[in-house]
Design a protein around this motif. Structure first.
Motif, PDB file in Angstrom:
ATOM      1  N   SER A 166      16.830   4.584   7.749  1.00 17.81           N
ATOM      2  CA  SER A 166      17.054   5.344   6.523  1.00 17.81           C
ATOM      3  C   SER A 166      15.710   5.845   5.988  1.00 17.81           C
ATOM      4  O   SER A 166      14.666   5.254   6.262  1.00 17.81           O
ATOM      5  CB  SER A 166      17.746   4.473   5.487  1.00 17.81           C
ATOM      6  N   PRO A 167      15.736   6.933   5.231  1.00 17.81           N
ATOM      7  CA  PRO A 167      14.472   7.458   4.694  1.00 17.81           C
ATOM      8  C   PRO A 167      13.740   6.464   3.814  1.00 17.81           C
ATOM      9  O   PRO A 167      12.517   6.414   3.827  1.00 17.81           O
ATOM     10  CB  PRO A 167      14.915   8.680   3.880  1.00 17.81           C
ATOM     11  N   SER A 168      14.469   5.651   3.074  1.00 16.57           N
ATOM     12  CA  SER A 168      13.798   4.686   2.208  1.00 16.57           C
ATOM     13  C   SER A 168      13.077   3.615   3.020  1.00 16.57           C
ATOM     14  O   SER A 168      11.993   3.177   2.654  1.00 16.57           O
ATOM     15  CB  SER A 168      14.785   4.042   1.241  1.00 16.57           C
ATOM     16  N   SER A 169      13.669   3.193   4.146  1.00 16.42           N
ATOM     17  CA  SER A 169      12.985   2.190   4.965  1.00 16.42           C
ATOM     18  C   SER A 169      11.769   2.794   5.658  1.00 16.42           C
ATOM     19  O   SER A 169      10.766   2.108   5.846  1.00 16.42           O
ATOM     20  CB  SER A 169      13.941   1.585   5.993  1.00 16.42           C
ATOM     21  N   ALA A 170      11.839   4.078   6.016  1.00 20.76           N
ATOM     22  CA  ALA A 170      10.681   4.733   6.628  1.00 20.76           C
ATOM     23  C   ALA A 170       9.538   4.834   5.625  1.00 20.76           C
ATOM     24  O   ALA A 170       8.372   4.591   5.965  1.00 20.76           O
ATOM     25  CB  ALA A 170      11.069   6.115   7.140  1.00 20.76           C
TER      26      ALA A 170
ATOM     27  N   VAL B 215       4.321   2.676   3.358  1.00 17.33           N
ATOM     28  CA  VAL B 215       3.626   2.008   2.259  1.00 17.33           C
ATOM     29  C   VAL B 215       3.076   0.663   2.718  1.00 17.33           C
ATOM     30  O   VAL B 215       1.936   0.303   2.419  1.00 17.33           O
ATOM     31  CB  VAL B 215       4.564   1.845   1.043  1.00 17.33           C
ATOM     32  N   ARG B 216       3.889  -0.079   3.465  1.00 14.23           N
ATOM     33  CA  ARG B 216       3.443  -1.382   3.968  1.00 14.23           C
ATOM     34  C   ARG B 216       2.253  -1.225   4.918  1.00 14.23           C
ATOM     35  O   ARG B 216       1.273  -1.961   4.830  1.00 14.23           O
ATOM     36  CB  ARG B 216       4.599  -2.077   4.675  1.00 14.23           C
ATOM     37  N   SER B 217       2.325  -0.249   5.800  1.00 11.62           N
ATOM     38  CA  SER B 217       1.229  -0.012   6.743  1.00 11.62           C
ATOM     39  C   SER B 217      -0.038   0.414   6.009  1.00 11.62           C
ATOM     40  O   SER B 217      -1.144  -0.032   6.338  1.00 11.62           O
ATOM     41  CB  SER B 217       1.653   1.056   7.744  1.00 11.62           C
ATOM     42  N   PHE B 218       0.102   1.288   5.014  1.00 11.83           N
ATOM     43  CA  PHE B 218      -1.055   1.724   4.228  1.00 11.83           C
ATOM     44  C   PHE B 218      -1.686   0.547   3.488  1.00 11.83           C
ATOM     45  O   PHE B 218      -2.908   0.405   3.459  1.00 11.83           O
ATOM     46  CB  PHE B 218      -0.629   2.809   3.235  1.00 11.83           C
ATOM     47  N   SER B 219      -0.874  -0.291   2.887  1.00 12.93           N
ATOM     48  CA  SER B 219      -1.426  -1.414   2.132  1.00 12.93           C
ATOM     49  C   SER B 219      -2.130  -2.412   3.048  1.00 12.93           C
ATOM     50  O   SER B 219      -3.156  -2.970   2.672  1.00 12.93           O
ATOM     51  CB  SER B 219      -0.339  -2.100   1.311  1.00 12.93           C
ATOM     52  N   ARG B 220      -1.601  -2.614   4.246  1.00 14.48           N
ATOM     53  CA  ARG B 220      -2.295  -3.501   5.200  1.00 14.48           C
ATOM     54  C   ARG B 220      -3.649  -2.921   5.588  1.00 14.48           C
ATOM     55  O   ARG B 220      -4.636  -3.638   5.687  1.00 14.48           O
ATOM     56  CB  ARG B 220      -1.439  -3.705   6.439  1.00 14.48           C
ATOM     57  N   GLY B 221      -3.686  -1.616   5.830  1.00 14.98           N
ATOM     58  CA  GLY B 221      -4.956  -0.964   6.166  1.00 14.98           C
ATOM     59  C   GLY B 221      -5.947  -1.042   5.022  1.00 14.98           C
ATOM     60  O   GLY B 221      -7.143  -1.245   5.232  1.00 14.98           O
TER      61      GLY B 221
END
Length: 113
Positions: A20-24, A29-35
């Motif tokens: 779903s678009p919300s999970s994408a 967001v999760r990947s950006f915050s980890r970076g």
């Protein structure tokens, strides 16, 4: 009984294929915050810098090269480009003064009859 089992599997496969678009968005967001957290973990970076001879050597080479380019550009502007531009402007002003155009002021000022 068999058809309901196939429908459940088909629904599971569809949900796996099309997020779903919300999970994408959440994944981004999760990947950006980890970076971001990795980038802000300066203690690990400092330890890596202090323990690796190659990283220290390359960092010093980069620092010296960037400093040389920066200093060279300042010196080139101050001692080459600035006097060159000043000479070109003064040459243009001298040409105008020699031809008598400097004080004419173009059109206007005369008696228009």
């Amino acid at each position: 009984m068999m058809s309901s089992h196939k429908n459940k599997n088909k629904n599971k496969n569809l949900s796996k294929r099309q997020p779903s678009p919300s999970s994408a968005v959440w994944d981004v967001v999760r990947s950006f915050s980890r970076g971001l957290l990795d980038a802000l973990s300066l203690h690990r970076t400092l330890l890596f810098f202090l323990t690796s001879q190659t990283v220290r050597k390359r960092s010093m080479q980069c620092f010296v090269m960037n400093g040389g380019i920066f200093l060279g550009s300042i010196l080139a502007i101050r001692f080459v480009l600035s006097p060159l531009m000043n000479g070109i402007v003064m040459y243009g002003i001298d040409e105008d003064a020699a031809s008598g155009d400097a004080g004419s002021g173009g059109s206007g000022g005369g008696s228009g009859g």
